[in-house]
Enzyme design. Sequence first.
Site, PDB file in Angstrom:
ATOM      1  N   ASP A  67       0.836  -1.198   0.000  1.00 59.53           N
ATOM      2  CA  ASP A  67       0.000   0.000   0.000  1.00 59.53           C
ATOM      3  C   ASP A  67       0.875   1.254   0.000  1.00 59.53           C
ATOM      4  OD1 ASP A  67      -2.293   1.530   0.191  1.00 59.53           O
ATOM      5  OD2 ASP A  67      -3.003   0.623   2.055  1.00 59.53           O
TER       6      ASP A  67
ATOM      7  N   ASN B  92      -0.218   5.308   0.966  1.00 63.81           N
ATOM      8  CA  ASN B  92      -1.408   6.110   1.239  1.00 63.81           C
ATOM      9  C   ASN B  92      -1.231   7.619   1.235  1.00 63.81           C
ATOM     10  OD1 ASN B  92      -3.832   4.388   1.820  1.00 63.81           O
ATOM     11  ND2 ASN B  92      -2.316   3.349   3.059  1.00 63.81           N
TER      12      ASN B  92
ATOM     13  N   CYS C 294      -1.363  -1.379  -4.300  1.00 65.12           N
ATOM     14  CA  CYS C 294      -2.483  -0.678  -3.695  1.00 65.12           C
ATOM     15  C   CYS C 294      -1.984   0.723  -3.384  1.00 65.12           C
ATOM     16  CB  CYS C 294      -2.895  -1.399  -2.406  1.00 65.12           C
ATOM     17  SG  CYS C 294      -4.186  -0.563  -1.481  1.00 65.12           S
TER      18      CYS C 294
ATOM     19  N   ASP D 244     -10.780   1.477  -3.253  1.00 68.50           N
ATOM     20  CA  ASP D 244     -11.389   1.094  -1.971  1.00 68.50           C
ATOM     21  C   ASP D 244     -12.898   1.026  -2.104  1.00 68.50           C
ATOM     22  OD1 ASP D 244      -9.162   0.723  -0.444  1.00 68.50           O
ATOM     23  OD2 ASP D 244      -9.100   2.766   0.336  1.00 68.50           O
TER      24      ASP D 244
HETATM   25  C1  DGJ Z   1      -5.833   1.743   2.122  1.00 65.72           C
HETATM   26  C2  DGJ Z   1      -6.181   0.534   1.284  1.00 65.72           C
HETATM   27  O1  DGJ Z   1      -6.699   0.931   0.061  1.00 65.72           O
HETATM   28  C3  DGJ Z   1      -7.157  -0.338   2.058  1.00 65.72           C
HETATM   29  O2  DGJ Z   1      -7.525  -1.444   1.282  1.00 65.72           O
HETATM   30  C4  DGJ Z   1      -6.528  -0.774   3.349  1.00 65.72           C
HETATM   31  O3  DGJ Z   1      -5.430  -1.606   3.078  1.00 65.72           O
HETATM   32  C5  DGJ Z   1      -6.091   0.429   4.161  1.00 65.72           C
HETATM   33  N1  DGJ Z   1      -5.269   1.314   3.383  1.00 65.72           N
HETATM   34  C6  DGJ Z   1      -5.344   0.020   5.397  1.00 65.72           C
HETATM   35  O4  DGJ Z   1      -4.817   1.063   6.073  1.00 65.72           O
END
Ligand code: DGJ
Length: 726
Positions: free
Chosen positions: A479, A481, A527, A549
Amino acid sequence: MAMKLIHENNLLFRLDAGESSYAFQVTPDGRLQHLYWGGRVDAMEELARLNGKNSYPSEPSLDPQDNQCWREHQLWEFAPEDIGVYAPATATVRNAWGNVVTDPRYVSHRLLPGKPALAGLPAAYAEPQEAQTLEVTLEDPNTHVQFVLRYTAFQNLSAIARSMVVVNRGDAPAELLRADSLTADFWHESLDVCFFDGFWGKERCFHREALQGGRKTLESTRGLSGHAMNPSVILCDRTTTEETGRAYGALLVYSGNFAIEVDQSPLYRTRLSLGLHPQRFQWLLQPGESFQTPEALQAFSPNGLGTLSRTFHDLLRNHLIPRRWRDAPRPILINNWEAMHFDFSKEKLVNLARTAKENGVDLLVLDDGWFGKRNSDRCALGDWTANEKKISGTMGELADAIRAQGVKFGLWFEPEMVSQDSDLFRKHPDWAIQVPNHSLSYHRFQYVLDFSRPEVVDYVYEKVAAIIQEAKLDYMKWDANREMTEVGSTALPPERQGELPHRYVLGLYDLYQRLSHSFPNLLIEGCSAGGGRFDAGILAFSPQFWTSDNSDAFNRLFIQYGTSFFYPCSAMGAHVAVNWFPQRYSPIETRAAVAFAGTFGYELDLNQMPPEELNQVKAQCQFYRQHHHLVQNGDYYRLTSPYEDNVVAWMNLAKDKSEFLLTVVFVRWDAAFYGRNLRLAGLNPNDTYSDGTQSWPASLLLQAGYPVSSPKNGDMISLQIHFQKA
Ligand code: DGJ
């Protein structure tokens, strides 16, 4: 007979890729002039006449010596900088005198079988019998900086891979300010541009608009390719449809800052440029040093957007994703994130694994929250050691307990990030990307690690590899973010700070490469806060990517439709989740039908499902297993668009056309809706297909259509029918 995809005659080059041709030539003054990109042509010298006729208007009053004023309206293969071209240059170098004139001339060329790899960067691959590569070297006479343009033509695909190496052969430092992967010029007055912008939960929206002159930029300066814009673009005739008309596509194999520019002059010279974003890029080239640009993939279709998409699907499936995963079936997985978030225990996970196995799921993924003291998203990124209290033992023991239920095991990581509240950040605050005298912006309470520093990548590699080894992981969800802000490195000198965004991406690929090499059987799923960094750079390591998501089936129709223009179904992570929005209900059959168009799985707690729904899971897994080869290796046909149609339909057709899966979603119930004939695509008109009950001549399915009607009253009702050739 030796394959001949590239033809050369008097420094005029024609590349034949699949059903397409691409041509350019060296001008008498040594510059590179573009000639043609489109359907296959056999001409050689005649191609040069095209440019001669079009680029210099035949005004008798014009003196050819008075050369500057027409340069911006010419077609360039390498667009020079600051000699009156104005539209985006292919490369810009600031020289020792401080100016940016970059006007290289032809030096040499050579042909290579197959396709060489790119140093430090992911790229398409091809065997010697599948492709041929042309390298053309240009040199700027003032700086002696060389530009090696590399073109690979694929034999069976109307596609070309391109990149450039810049080498400083001079004896003074040179500052690279722009280095594109692709310049493609067109004479065209009525082109549309299609692009894919988005947001978290609303990835890759399809947009199509008319080019009206001036410049359009599709870009990311976020440090990663990101949700806001995908590094891909289509130019097409204004009349092009899904099945007819010319379409030109280009895709960057890169995961960081990028710019795609489409620049149209009033005389209808249209330039498409793809590459690193020049606004956030600078690279100091000392004498003898070289720089490799990312690769761009370009493809042409003479029959519409559908063929263009299928060309990219084949290109990515057969020449980009890791070879290990090219033909291997992907596991049906269950991810615990939406079922449990941070609130899980060994017992809950083992129970989930047991029910998963009973119903036909192959793999359990433990998502965020298993490491450090992470019980919320506010801490512990970077502390990649298992929270043994939370999982009641070591990670190895948890993995064994899960596997004892008969399923494989995977874990979530976010390797590129660090929480402020983490042991790693307390120990190495300088490892976060940052600038002096400015506070660091938070996003999701985390910072981005400085992957331009090899010691940071080494550290993360050691930590992540140790867990993979201990748990003998089958799968890893990678991931990412947050985006970059305050982009600076404590380890780079001021004159190299502009190199950080690209150095970061090189560090990212290095980590991917090392983990892939050490654990060749590990399936890494990409991701990025859902489908943010869904790009071809990541797909070179991760054959599948969590598409969004947002698992609401209605929204997914749009997200997967937009994603499908460049990326194959086999790359799209798609799971059945609980109904996402209280305002909208989609029956579980429809949530599954939509998720079948990707790498299938579940994102809910099977142990909390109503029994009547749980009963369907086993059947869904069986159905997917039976038909997944069509989704993974077949041809994908968009039959209708969710943007335009209330009945959204697609087909996954076997390459040999022996069978196909038709999926139809009836989006909104309508009292006046009794059914319709849905025209199918891709079939040979002389064949006959059975839908399990009746036989249908393909000519009828193609021309008159197949009668479909909603099997139930209600919104978001779906139908899936398997057809077999008689
Ligand atoms: C963002 C991802 O898109 C989700 O699927 C999940 O893994 C969360 N992060 C977890 O923090």
